[in-house]
Design a protein around this motif. Structure first.
Motif, PDB file in Angstrom:
ATOM      1  N   LEU A  14       0.845  -1.196   0.000  1.00 43.64           N
ATOM      2  CA  LEU A  14       0.000   0.000   0.000  1.00 43.64           C
ATOM      3  C   LEU A  14       0.877   1.241   0.000  1.00 43.64           C
ATOM      4  CD1 LEU A  14      -1.494   0.607   3.540  1.00 43.64           C
ATOM      5  CD2 LEU A  14       0.034  -1.284   3.098  1.00 43.64           C
ATOM      6  N   ASN A  47      -5.222  -6.448   6.607  1.00 43.80           N
ATOM      7  CA  ASN A  47      -6.065  -7.596   6.269  1.00 43.80           C
ATOM      8  C   ASN A  47      -6.650  -8.228   7.532  1.00 43.80           C
ATOM      9  OD1 ASN A  47      -5.356  -7.127   3.638  1.00 43.80           O
ATOM     10  ND2 ASN A  47      -4.088  -8.956   3.402  1.00 43.80           N
ATOM     11  N   HIS A  91     -15.137 -12.776   2.170  1.00 45.34           N
ATOM     12  CA  HIS A  91     -14.069 -11.793   2.349  1.00 45.34           C
ATOM     13  C   HIS A  91     -13.098 -12.230   3.441  1.00 45.34           C
ATOM     14  CE1 HIS A  91     -16.828  -8.334   0.726  1.00 45.34           C
ATOM     15  NE2 HIS A  91     -16.553  -9.250  -0.172  1.00 45.34           N
ATOM     16  N   PHE A  95      -9.016 -12.868   2.666  1.00 40.99           N
ATOM     17  CA  PHE A  95      -7.969 -12.121   3.366  1.00 40.99           C
ATOM     18  C   PHE A  95      -7.091 -13.071   4.168  1.00 40.99           C
ATOM     19  CE2 PHE A  95     -10.811  -8.323   2.866  1.00 40.99           C
ATOM     20  CZ  PHE A  95      -9.908  -7.543   2.172  1.00 40.99           C
ATOM     21  N   THR A 149     -13.264   0.619   5.109  1.00 48.49           N
ATOM     22  CA  THR A 149     -12.537  -0.437   4.394  1.00 48.49           C
ATOM     23  C   THR A 149     -12.702  -0.275   2.885  1.00 48.49           C
ATOM     24  OG1 THR A 149     -14.380  -2.039   4.461  1.00 48.49           O
ATOM     25  CG2 THR A 149     -12.841  -2.031   6.324  1.00 48.49           C
ATOM     26  N   THR A 150     -13.876   0.171   2.476  1.00 49.02           N
ATOM     27  CA  THR A 150     -14.115   0.440   1.051  1.00 49.02           C
ATOM     28  C   THR A 150     -13.200   1.556   0.558  1.00 49.02           C
ATOM     29  OG1 THR A 150     -16.435  -0.210   1.274  1.00 49.02           O
ATOM     30  CG2 THR A 150     -15.867   1.113  -0.641  1.00 49.02           C
ATOM     31  N   SER A 153      -9.591   0.277   0.102  1.00 48.80           N
ATOM     32  CA  SER A 153      -9.441  -0.540  -1.110  1.00 48.80           C
ATOM     33  C   SER A 153      -9.420   0.344  -2.353  1.00 48.80           C
ATOM     34  CB  SER A 153     -10.580  -1.568  -1.204  1.00 48.80           C
ATOM     35  OG  SER A 153     -10.461  -2.555  -0.205  1.00 48.80           O
ATOM     36  N   TYR A 169      -1.790  -7.856  -4.237  1.00 49.18           N
ATOM     37  CA  TYR A 169      -2.487  -7.136  -3.164  1.00 49.18           C
ATOM     38  C   TYR A 169      -3.591  -6.264  -3.768  1.00 49.18           C
ATOM     39  CZ  TYR A 169      -2.923  -5.095   1.518  1.00 49.18           C
ATOM     40  OH  TYR A 169      -3.388  -4.726   2.765  1.00 49.18           O
ATOM     41  N   HIS A 173      -7.809  -6.490  -3.145  1.00 52.15           N
ATOM     42  CA  HIS A 173      -8.703  -5.396  -2.766  1.00 52.15           C
ATOM     43  C   HIS A 173      -9.735  -5.092  -3.856  1.00 52.15           C
ATOM     44  CE1 HIS A 173      -7.292  -4.132   1.209  1.00 52.15           C
ATOM     45  NE2 HIS A 173      -6.194  -4.764   0.842  1.00 52.15           N
ATOM     46  N   LYS A 174      -9.426  -5.409  -5.091  1.00 54.96           N
ATOM     47  CA  LYS A 174     -10.445  -5.314  -6.139  1.00 54.96           C
ATOM     48  C   LYS A 174     -11.561  -6.316  -5.863  1.00 54.96           C
ATOM     49  CE  LYS A 174      -7.871  -3.530 -10.131  1.00 54.96           C
ATOM     50  NZ  LYS A 174      -7.316  -3.853 -11.482  1.00 54.96           N
ATOM     51  N   HIS A 176     -12.418  -7.461  -2.986  1.00 55.83           N
ATOM     52  CA  HIS A 176     -13.139  -6.935  -1.820  1.00 55.83           C
ATOM     53  C   HIS A 176     -14.169  -5.892  -2.245  1.00 55.83           C
ATOM     54  CE1 HIS A 176     -13.207  -3.980   1.675  1.00 55.83           C
ATOM     55  NE2 HIS A 176     -13.768  -5.053   2.180  1.00 55.83           N
ATOM     56  N   GLU A 180     -18.405  -4.620  -1.603  1.00 53.69           N
ATOM     57  CA  GLU A 180     -18.431  -3.727  -0.448  1.00 53.69           C
ATOM     58  C   GLU A 180     -19.228  -2.447  -0.667  1.00 53.69           C
ATOM     59  OE1 GLU A 180     -17.349  -4.279   3.469  1.00 53.69           O
ATOM     60  OE2 GLU A 180     -17.116  -5.558   1.706  1.00 53.69           O
TER      61      GLU A 180
END
Length: 288
Positions: A14, A47, A91, A95, A149-150, A153, A169, A173-174, A176, A180
């Protein structure tokens, strides 16, 4: 199961500005390899936070919501909640799968390396999630954390230097995000339904509960510091300055890194719109 194509992780998980140590002078004393290790450990910790949130809050609350008088006769809403519950369980698994594949030894016999609750915190969480009188505050918490969290991501996927981030990574997140954003819409509807049917006296203590719990989540926590402990475990040459590193993170403005830096109207538009509508639940930046 979330499968990783190759167990090679040579890029950041990140953006560095979302990690705490990167905002201290100690970060400049790390080699590029050590900075990468810290960043990836921080990503694994995030995560874990997502898993904790989904397992400890959402999975416990949604069955109560399905049977709540406000929603139990609304077939469309109960179906949406059933779908949300199943998707959150997926989810949690992806993770956890990702973390185990990145650090198999670290997660061989445990799901949480960084995010750990004490027995007292576990007990309080059990009581709170089962207490009918705290449902409005818990729903506010669920909405705010789900939108948070959205937002993270989205930041990872849309970052201006996304080419510097690890593709696997990003893919995690895509995946996720596929569900979401819709979950935030469901949460929005539920919060309004719960608040509108709750008496004023109940809203007063729920607003206090929400403000206190959410602000404590935003501040650097044990899990933030545990990432540094793990980094020093991997690179023991930092043992003499470990306490200085920990103290430098403790002293940071909580809004400088994740999650505090995403608690803004731009990043959490649904939450902040509802806070404007129900000002009793508003928190000011000072409590962060």
């Amino acid at each position: 199961k979330f499968l990783i194509a190759m167990n090679i992780f040579g890029k950041l998980f990140l953006p560095e500005e979302y990690t705490h140590l990167a905002h201290t002078p100690h970060y400049l004393n790390l080699t590029e390899q050590q900075q990468l290790a810290y960043n990836q450990l921080f990503g694994l910790r995030i995560n874990e936070q997502f898993i904790m949130f989904e397992e400890m809050l959402i999975v416990r609350l949604v069955p109560r919501l399905i049977n709540h008088p406000t929603f139990k006769h609304d077939r469309k809403m109960t179906d949406a909640l059933e779908q949300l519950l199943q998707e959150e369980k997926i989810h949690t698994k992806i993770f956890a799968d990702f973390n185990r594949q990145v650090k198999p030894k670290l997660y061989l016999q445990q799901q949480f390396r960084f995010v750990r609750l004490t027995w007292l915190e576990h007990a309080l969480l059990n009581v709170c999630t089962q207490c009918p009188g705290l449902l409005p505050g818990l729903m506010w918490l669920m909405l705010a954390l789900e939108e948070l969290t959205t937002a993270l991501s989205e930041v990872i996927i849309q970052h201006k230097d996304v080419q510097q981030l690890d593709n696997q990574y990003i893919r995690l997140h895509k995946r996720h995000l596929q569900d979401e954003k819709r979950h935030v819409g469901v949460d929005n509807h539920i919060v309004q339904g719960i608040v509108e049917t709750s008496p004023a006296w109940q809203q007063a203590y729920n607003a206090f509960f929400f403000r206190q719990v959410f602000s404590s989540i935003i501040r650097p926590q044990r899990s933030t510091l545990q990432v540094i402990h793990e980094l020093v475990h991997e690179f023991n040459e930092f043992e003499p300055v470990k306490q200085e590193m920990l103290e430098s993170v403790r002293k940071l403005d909580p809004t400088i890194a994740f999650p505090g830096n995403l608690v803004t109207p731009d990043q959490l538009p649904v939450t902040f719109r509802l806070l404007d509508r129900y000002p009793a639940y508003k928190f000011n930046q000072a409590i962060l």
